[in-house]
Design an enzyme around this catalytic site. Structure first.
Site, PDB file in Angstrom:
ATOM      1  N   ARG A   1      -6.221 -10.198  -5.367  1.00 47.03           N
ATOM      2  CA  ARG A   1      -4.995 -10.779  -4.829  1.00 47.03           C
ATOM      3  C   ARG A   1      -5.024 -12.298  -4.825  1.00 47.03           C
ATOM      4  NH1 ARG A   1      -4.770  -7.454   0.608  1.00 47.03           N
ATOM      5  NH2 ARG A   1      -6.977  -7.965   0.472  1.00 47.03           N
TER       6      ARG A   1
ATOM      7  N   GLN B   1       0.067  -1.431  10.378  1.00 47.48           N
ATOM      8  CA  GLN B   1       0.083  -2.902  10.446  1.00 47.48           C
ATOM      9  C   GLN B   1       1.459  -3.450  10.059  1.00 47.48           C
ATOM     10  OE1 GLN B   1      -3.047  -4.808   8.285  1.00 47.48           O
ATOM     11  NE2 GLN B   1      -4.522  -4.431   9.917  1.00 47.48           N
TER      12      GLN B   1
ATOM     13  N   CYS C   1      -6.047   4.514   5.724  1.00 49.92           N
ATOM     14  CA  CYS C   1      -6.106   3.078   5.987  1.00 49.92           C
ATOM     15  C   CYS C   1      -5.108   2.737   7.097  1.00 49.92           C
ATOM     16  CB  CYS C   1      -5.776   2.292   4.702  1.00 49.92           C
ATOM     17  SG  CYS C   1      -4.132   2.675   4.062  1.00 49.92           S
TER      18      CYS C   1
ATOM     19  N   ASP D   1     -11.173  -7.444  -5.106  1.00 51.95           N
ATOM     20  CA  ASP D   1      -9.930  -8.026  -4.586  1.00 51.95           C
ATOM     21  C   ASP D   1      -9.364  -9.029  -5.586  1.00 51.95           C
ATOM     22  OD1 ASP D   1      -7.825  -8.977  -3.095  1.00 51.95           O
ATOM     23  OD2 ASP D   1      -8.979  -9.061  -1.235  1.00 51.95           O
TER      24      ASP D   1
ATOM     25  N   CYS E   1       0.881  -1.164   0.000  1.00 52.91           N
ATOM     26  CA  CYS E   1       0.000   0.000   0.000  1.00 52.91           C
ATOM     27  C   CYS E   1       0.918   1.213   0.000  1.00 52.91           C
ATOM     28  CB  CYS E   1      -0.898  -0.020   1.236  1.00 52.91           C
ATOM     29  SG  CYS E   1      -1.852   1.498   1.432  1.00 52.91           S
TER      30      CYS E   1
ATOM     31  N   LYS F   1      -7.528 -14.631   3.400  1.00 52.61           N
ATOM     32  CA  LYS F   1      -6.086 -14.793   3.286  1.00 52.61           C
ATOM     33  C   LYS F   1      -5.645 -16.059   4.030  1.00 52.61           C
ATOM     34  CE  LYS F   1      -3.627 -10.728   3.264  1.00 52.61           C
ATOM     35  NZ  LYS F   1      -2.878  -9.599   3.872  1.00 52.61           N
TER      36      LYS F   1
ATOM     37  N   GLU G   1      -0.555  -3.586  -5.360  1.00 49.82           N
ATOM     38  CA  GLU G   1      -1.101  -2.331  -4.848  1.00 49.82           C
ATOM     39  C   GLU G   1      -2.628  -2.275  -4.981  1.00 49.82           C
ATOM     40  OE1 GLU G   1       0.781   0.319  -3.576  1.00 49.82           O
ATOM     41  OE2 GLU G   1      -1.148   1.234  -3.119  1.00 49.82           O
TER      42      GLU G   1
HETATM   43 ZN    ZN Z   1      -3.538   0.955   2.798  1.00 51.29          ZN
END
Ligand code: ZN
Length: 213
Positions: free
Chosen positions: A143, A85, A80, A141, A69, A169, A107
């Site tokens: 990913r 994190q 965010c 999403d 990100c 995930k 990204e």
């Molecule tokens: Zn982010």
């Protein structure tokens, strides 16, 4: 079927679709790590892993798959919780003395930085993260985590304690063959601005979060 200890990941390790290109020492403000550079053998994707301590199949090890990100990780965006994190994860691994972080360069959940900024522009007009992507005709999403799991295998891990709030995930890592011993929740102090983003994550994407309000 339960595999015997020490051999649980051998089958996956023989069929890796990523290759480790180089490993180097990386001191950071959170502690000293090793950094490994990986290339996909089936696409142009590149990955980075930060790890520290002995990577052992028999020890349940702290891991995180962190999706890139740019705005949060690099620019300190408060839209965010990604940057916090990421840093919290490195602190946790440092404290534990053992662990691995795979940094996935996808990204904006795979839509790319420019599309993410297009989505942010719609969010400025009131849309949430999911609505914005839908209005732009982009997937919510994109990913894929299989190769991230392969990197953890390649580092020598098998039993993992996954730092994540994202059930999808965790499920993907399990399907890739990793043994998920524990989900370690990660909740950082979110700013007011991130509140709407986090609410959408919880309500529309099924993330396991406790919201303040
Ligand atoms: Zn982010």
């Amino acid at each position: 079927m339960e595999n015997t200890a020490g051999t649980c990941c051998d089958e996956v390790k023989e069929n890796l679709t990523v290759e480790r290109v180089a490993v180097a020492f990386l001191p950071t403000e959170w502690g000293d790590f090793q950094i490994a550079g990986y290339r996909s053998l089936i696409s142009n994707e590149e990955f980075v892993a930060l790890f520290k301590g002995d990577m052992r199949q028999d020890i349940p090890t702290l891991v995180r798959i962190h999706s890139q990100c740019l705005t949060g990780d690099v620019f300190g965006s408060t839209k965010c919780d990604c940057g916090e994190q990421l840093h919290r994860t490195l602190q946790m691994i440092q404290q534990e003395g053992r662990g691995a972080l795979v940094y996935q360069q996808q990204e904006g959940r795979g839509i790319g930085i420019v599309n993410k900024i297009r989505a942010y522009a719609l969010q400025d007009q009131g849309a949430d993260t999911v609505e914005a992507n839908v209005r732009l005709g982009l997937a919510v999403d994109l990913r894929e985590y299989r190769q991230c799991a392969e990197i953890l295998f390649d580092l020598g891990l098998c039993k993992v304690r996954v730092i994540s709030n994202n059930p999808l995930k965790i499920q993907a890592l399990e399907e890739a063959g990793l043994k998920i011993v524990e989900r370690v929740s990660i909740e950082v102090d979110s700013s007011e601005k991130a509140e709407k983003y986090l609410r959408t994550k919880k309500e529309k994407l099924g993330h396991l979060l406790t919201l303040k309000r």
